[in-house]
Design a protein around this motif. Sequence first.
Motif, PDB file in Angstrom:
ATOM      1  N   HIS A  16       3.868   8.873   6.926  1.00 55.10           N
ATOM      2  CA  HIS A  16       2.577   8.191   6.933  1.00 55.10           C
ATOM      3  C   HIS A  16       1.528   8.986   7.723  1.00 55.10           C
ATOM      4  N   THR A  72       1.586   9.049  -3.270  1.00 59.66           N
ATOM      5  CA  THR A  72       2.379   9.111  -2.043  1.00 59.66           C
ATOM      6  C   THR A  72       2.402   7.756  -1.339  1.00 59.66           C
ATOM      7  N   LEU A  76       5.624   5.518  -0.354  1.00 60.28           N
ATOM      8  CA  LEU A  76       5.887   5.055   1.011  1.00 60.28           C
ATOM      9  C   LEU A  76       6.035   3.538   1.064  1.00 60.28           C
TER      10      LEU A  76
END
Length: 185
Positions: A16, A72, A76
């Motif tokens: 992150h 992405t 996540l």
Amino acid sequence: MKKILQIIKKITLIPHILVYYYSWNKSDIDKDLNRWATAKNIQKSNTGLLLHFLAVSPDFRTLFYYRTRSLTSHILNLYCRKQNNFTIDVTTKLAGGTLTGHPYCTILNANSIGENFYVNHLVTVGEVNGKRPTIGNNVSIYTGAIVIGDITIGNNVKIGAGTVVVKNVPDNCVVVGNPGRIIIK
């Protein structure tokens, strides 16, 4: 034991940080982090704050994933879930400094929402006949309030719990009731 689990969770959140540093929306995320840190009385670096709030706050994760919309972020979200009953419409322009108070069943669907926005649970900001509200800076919307339609909410406005707002509200007001009426101007 709880501290050890939090440390392990923070390690899994390291990807992150990369998303944060390469985000086109980093300045708004920084404003969010600073607002949350002030509200929670936490002093850390932005990276430390990011890891902390991602680890302990699903509503912050929802805000983070909204700000970093990408493939992405979707990946996540598979292992670090956002709050599934807090919805921010992808077309809403949401400025930095947003703070939430456990926004269970909250929907934000506006043209734009200004800086330093606070929202509580069971709030609906939505459209009527395809027309959505525009909300100014430093606005707070409390539990169960509804703000709908083609209206403008000015700067420095507080909308009380359970209020239904369907008309424009000027700057520097407190609005309560159903229908919403200005009690302090």
